[in-house]
Design an enzyme around this catalytic site. Structure first.
Site, PDB file in Angstrom:
ATOM      1  N   GLU A 130      -9.430 -18.857  11.200  1.00 39.55           N
ATOM      2  CA  GLU A 130      -8.257 -18.614  12.047  1.00 39.55           C
ATOM      3  C   GLU A 130      -6.984 -18.522  11.210  1.00 39.55           C
ATOM      4  O   GLU A 130      -6.099 -17.717  11.504  1.00 39.55           O
ATOM      5  CB  GLU A 130      -8.134 -19.717  13.101  1.00 39.55           C
ATOM      6  CG  GLU A 130      -9.221 -19.705  14.154  1.00 39.55           C
ATOM      7  CD  GLU A 130      -9.321 -18.374  14.873  1.00 39.55           C
ATOM      8  OE1 GLU A 130      -8.280 -17.743  15.130  1.00 39.55           O
ATOM      9  OE2 GLU A 130     -10.448 -17.947  15.164  1.00 39.55           O
TER      10      GLU A 130
ATOM     11  N   HIS B 191     -11.073  -8.587  11.071  1.00 44.36           N
ATOM     12  CA  HIS B 191     -12.501  -8.799  10.837  1.00 44.36           C
ATOM     13  C   HIS B 191     -13.068  -7.705   9.942  1.00 44.36           C
ATOM     14  O   HIS B 191     -12.790  -6.525  10.128  1.00 44.36           O
ATOM     15  CB  HIS B 191     -13.252  -8.847  12.165  1.00 44.36           C
ATOM     16  CG  HIS B 191     -12.942 -10.060  12.965  1.00 44.36           C
ATOM     17  ND1 HIS B 191     -12.637 -10.015  14.307  1.00 44.36           N
ATOM     18  CD2 HIS B 191     -12.872 -11.366  12.617  1.00 44.36           C
ATOM     19  CE1 HIS B 191     -12.402 -11.231  14.743  1.00 44.36           C
ATOM     20  NE2 HIS B 191     -12.534 -12.069  13.743  1.00 44.36           N
TER      21      HIS B 191
END
Length: 1013
Positions: free
Chosen positions: A241, A250
């Site tokens: 995070e 990602h």
């Protein structure tokens, strides 16, 4: 148009090259990790008005946009956002396992696909609701280029410095783990995390409904949340995070991902396909980094899979024919580190030093340093420590004002911190000491002069004098274990006319009754002779501390043996606002608190909107025999910051009972936020019957005396519907002469009843007691059995039996708390017999007598028969024993079906937490087993990692697995190949469900298929 635009490494938020797309976005681990949020718990950092990633104007899968982003990135808002299906997605618990949400995401995927086609110019003539289609600047793909003219460098954290605040909801161990995750990023990059002081933009660690969520990059214009929701407090997840905060996307959404992985779409959960879309080449810049299978920002192989053993992302084989592992959540990969260093333009020379001592030197030392070199070292030790820097060699080109080649040392975390010195030439500088726990060392060379360079050593020293109004002190090496043989003394001084306030965030020091080994000592003054406030050790956080003057003395000591995590504490200047002439502006009462104060009102009044004046309030004195009490605003939600006290008084010899008709308050395990307290008596020093919150209706509560205090409190955040309760008064006949009862008197509403002790029954006159028959059949999962006439001596010539039955699949356990039966070597006279079955013909577990308390006896099944016999001579006190159940055991399967339940109280209560049970089902040789789940409700998780039922086709867990199951809805029938099946039931310590009911039998079954088709 791609779903999100950015670079590799899960794709970096590419402001570095001037390419920014969508602005702020959020990545939710309810989508990323399959973790979800309970829904009733809220973070208590509510005084901070932070940018919440769970709330957005538009959602595209796990991407959130608000109105500002729509304007910033030149996106025409042509869809009616009050009607579009994006609007509600941000307010769910993550959506996994939610059928309605899956259907909504399926529709969302179709809409996203259409948006992509519009972005490519494939539907230029179509409109949405009669409006111009959603458009992006540069809509024609062949004209798509990086928009350098709109470079948005504000999305990068300036100087790589990220201020942070940790919300008040987190435990000390969670706070320590967050700091370990931040130090992990600092260790390998030039990013720096600092506790926020007055910075405008910073991150706030919160517990929000979107699970594990974060914006990508710096949001700007104030605080932004990083949500560490339920089950997200793992080191690797927090590092992940924080990767989003720093600027990572990602990895599997890179434009070139199809060259490295294959997306197996038929294995993706319906409605989750959009999570596997990739970005467009013209919209991103990879910064020259290769695809990184090992990235902590990469999805795992089975993320959003329809089954835990089905791949959704399949990595390509390497040159050796091996598929690389993906989805690790352990540490930063080399690619993660390289990408972050490029994104934040970290100097190639230098590093972050976090050890308690170390050394540094110029490149090539002592053989000369190259020209045009730039190095930065960041020394970061534990808050409360100082850094001592000692130069051992200095041989740099000397110039006026050290203009060309020089070393700069700064007292802080970055290049704008106070300058301790700028050095060149060959004269060794004096020893330099920081005022805090960070030091910045920068080396530059711009001449062609060749000298040895420099070398220096540093050491962290704990303790010292601290003269400032706020700060942090931690044990050496925190949050890792403190070091042995340390003694640190801090002398804290704040401004005159103030006090020192001290609060602890976490505390874990070797435990000892007298704190003789490791300890923290706090004294009210300037020396070890000042009055002692406390010597602390163990695992409980000390209460908040307030000195009587503007000084505080602290000493931490560790010996040479056991080392623990230590402590973290904040100090600050504190004043007593209530001691001022205006008492803080409070109308009635002023309550001083550490770091602040609050106003309060007398009973029957409440604070007004200004939080200082008092007005007529909920609560008050009630003298009626019956009535109704509700929360303020009933039946609407109760307001925040309410404190209602009802004092109910009845006539002498009466008791007051309260029955709740409806109950719904903000829930928390310890009822810390909104709650109701009920007391026997009119003050808060009386007997507390209970503290209640959540949605579970409390049982009827009856006072001990003729008065009762009911207090309701709400905090300043979440509000619920509240409660509605009825109170009624009843005369307590038992309070006078025991109601005429021989043994026990029990008061009931409008009447009373007599009861007898164990071994006796009530006489027909309903008051006296007579000796009972001595045969009992017990079907409860737990209880107490005693010898006749207990606790007095048992009578002579007595024979008593107990037939105890429990839930199928659970063994009965008999444990003795007291035991005194006439002694005999063979227990021939008075004795207690325990049988492993339902009759005295069952195998015997023990024949007991004497004065020694026997070991617990456990049956092999769910039935036990107990018989007590006394002869005509000696009598003793007898025995007292509790019967309970233990799960697991060896069960024999027959052709007639038998039942097995997950827990002894199946049907009445959910299964308990922290259970590990194993049942071995065995059939006759040559037979197989058929298992059919009649009921199945176990906490759901994608990989069944929390609570689960696991079956093995054999005697132990090394046998072939028949499946691991969780969730709702019974699995299909299961057939073994062999003659035995091992069932393992595991639960964690959080969510509990109804459990399971298995029906099993022995069959002749020639087929070898495990699961019935």
């Amino acid at each position: 148009m791609g779903l999100g635009t950015l670079s590799p490494r899960m794709l970096v938020w590419l402001v570095a090259s001037g390419i920014v797309f969508y602005g702020e976005l959020w990545v939710c681990a309810g989508l990323d990790y399959d973790y979800t949020f309970d829904g009733n718990e809220e973070d208590k950092t509510e005084t901070i008005d932070y940018k919440d990633p769970c709330k957005a104007a538009v959602f595209w899968g796990d991407i959130a946009l608000d109105d500002e982003d729509l304007n910033i990135f030149q996106i025409d808002r042509t869809i009616d956002l009050t009607q579009n299906p994006f609007g509600n997605l941000g307010h769910t618990t993550g959506g996994l396992g939610d059928h309605a949400m899956s259907k909504k995401r399926g529709a969302l995927y179709q809409l996203i696909d259409r948006i992509r086609r519009i972005g490519f110019g494939l539907e230029q003539n179509n409109t949405v609701k009669g409006k111009v289609p959603l458009q992006f600047s540069g809509q024609n793909e062949k004209n798509r280029v990086p928009r350098a003219a709109t470079s948005r460098t504000e999305r990068i954290w300036p100087g790589g410095v990220i201020p942070y605040v940790i919300g008040g909801n987190f435990t000390g161990s969670q706070r320590a783990m967050f700091k370990q995750a931040m130090r992990h990023w600092e260790k390998h990059t030039c990013v720096t995390f600092i506790e926020r002081s007055d910075e405008e933009s910073y991150i706030v660690f919160t517990y929000r409904p979107c699970g594990c969520c974060s914006y990508v990059g710096r949001r700007g214009n104030g605080p932004q949340a990083i949500s560490i929701g339920k089950n997200c407090d793992k080191f690797g997840i927090v590092v992940h995070e924080l990767g989003h905060v720093i600027g990572f996307w990602h990895e599997h959404t890179r434009p070139d991902r199809d060259n490295h992985v294959t997306i197996i779409r038929e294995n993706i959960q319906p409605g989750q396909e959009y999570n596997f879309l990739k970005m467009e080449p013209g919209e991103v810049n990879s910064l020259g980094e290769r695809y990184d299978f090992d990235s902590i920002m990469h999805y795992a192989r089975n993320t959003f899979s329809r089954g835990m053993f089905l791949d959704t992302i399949l990595p390509s084989r390497d040159d050796n024919g091996i598929r690389p592992a993906i989805g690790q959540r352990t540490r930063l990969s080399k690619g993660d580190i390289a990408q972050a260093r490029k994104l934040y333009r970290c100097p190639a020379c230098g590093e972050t030093l976090q050890e308690s001592n170390g050394n540094l030197s110029s490149p090539g030392f002592p053989n000369g340093y190259p020209s045009y070199t730039h190095c930065i070292w960041r020394v970061s030790v534990t808050p409360g420590e100082k850094i001592v820097l000692n130069f051992t060699t200095m041989d740099l080109y000397k110039s006026s004002l050290c203009w060309y080649d020089y070393i700069e040392v700064r007292d802080g975390y970055w290049r704008k911190s106070p300058l301790l010195g700028r050095f060149c030439g060959d004269k060794l500088p004096e020893v330099l000491t920081s005022t805090d726990s960070r030091m910045w060392i920068e080396f530059r060379s711009s001449s062609n002069w060749v000298g040895k360079g420099f070398a220096a050593v540093y050491e962290a020293i704990c303790g010292g004098e601290i003269r400032k109004n706020e700060g942090q002190i931690q044990s050496p090496n925190y949050p890792d274990d403190y070091r042995p043989m340390k003694e640190c003394v801090w002398k804290i001084t704040v401004s005159e006319s103030y006090h020192v306030g001290l609060t602890f965030q976490s505390f874990e020091i070797e435990r000892h009754d007298n704190c003789a080994y490791d300890y923290l000592e706090v004294r009210d003054g300037t020396s070890e002779n000042s009055p002692l406030i406390g010597r602390f050790c163990g695992y409980d956080k000390p209460e908040d501390i307030r000195s009587t003057s503007n000084t505080l003395w602290m000493k931490f000591v560790s010996d040479g043996t056991v080392n623990k995590a230590g402590f973290a504490a904040n100090f600050f200047k504190e004043e007593d606002e209530c001691a001022k002439p205006d008492r803080g502006g409070c109308e009635q009462r002023c309550l001083n608190t550490l770091g602040s104060y609050q106003c309060a009102c007398e009973p029957g009044y409440e604070l007004g909107p200004d939080r200082r004046s008092c007005e007529a309030a909920c609560g008050g004195l009630l003298t009626k025999l019956n009535g109704t009490i509700t929360t303020p605003g009933w039946p609407k939600e109760y307001p925040p910051n309410k404190n209602c006290v009802w004092q109910v008084v009845a006539p002498t010899q009466y008791r007051i009972s309260v029955k709740f008709e409806f109950f719904e308050l903000e829930g928390n395990e310890v009822c810390k936020y909104d709650y109701v307290e009920i007391w026997s008596g009119l003050s808060s020093e009386s007997k507390l019957h209970g503290k209640f919150c959540g949605a579970e209706v409390p049982e009827v509560i009856t006072s001990q005396f003729n008065n009762m205090r009911i207090e309701f409190k709400s905090d300043n955040t979440v509000s619920k519907k509240g409660f509605k309760a009825h109170f009624f008064s009843d005369k307590d006949e038992c309070s006078k002469d025991n109601g005429g009862c021989q043994h026990e008197c029990v008061n009931t509403m409008g009447s009373y009843m007599c009861q007898c002790r164990n071994g006796f029954v009530l006489h027909d006159n309903k008051h006296d007691c007579k000796e009972a028959e001595c045969e009992q059949k017990i079907h409860s999962p737990s209880g107490l059995i005693t010898s006749p006439n207990w606790p007095d001596k048992y009578p002579s010539r007595k024979e008593c039996t107990w037939e105890i039955s429990a839930t199928p699949g659970h063994r009965i356990k008999l444990a003795f708390s007291e035991f005194e039966i006439e002694q005999h070597q063979e227990c021939a006279y008075d004795h207690l017999e325990v049988f492993d079955g339902e009759t005295e013909k069952s195998p015997i577990l023990g024949r007991l007598c004497g004065n020694k308390i026997p070991d617990p006896l456990v049956a092999t099944g769910n039935k036990m028969f107990v018989r007590f016999v006394s002869d005509a001579s000696v009598q003793r006190k007898g025995f007292q024993a509790t019967h309970s159940t233990e799960c697991g055991g060896r069960l024999k399967a027959e052709s007639k079906p038998r039942d097995l339940y997950s827990h002894a109280q199946f049907g009445d209560n959910n299964y308990p937490g922290q259970v590990d049970c194993e049942w071995l089902l065995v059939s006759e040789r040559g037979s197989r087993l058929e298992l059919s789940f009649q009921t199945f409700e176990v906490e759901e998780e994608a990989d069944c990692g929390y609570d689960y039922v696991e079956l093995f086709d054999g005697l132990d867990s090394t046998a072939v697995g028949l499946g691991r199951f969780c969730g709702s809805g019974p699995p299909e029938e299961i057939y073994s190949i062999g003659d035995s099946v091992l069932i393992h039931f595991h639960t964690d310590d959080t969510i509990n469900k109804k459990g399971f009911h298995i029906r099993y039998k022995s069959i002749r079954y020639p087929d070898t298929t495990h699961t019935k088709k």
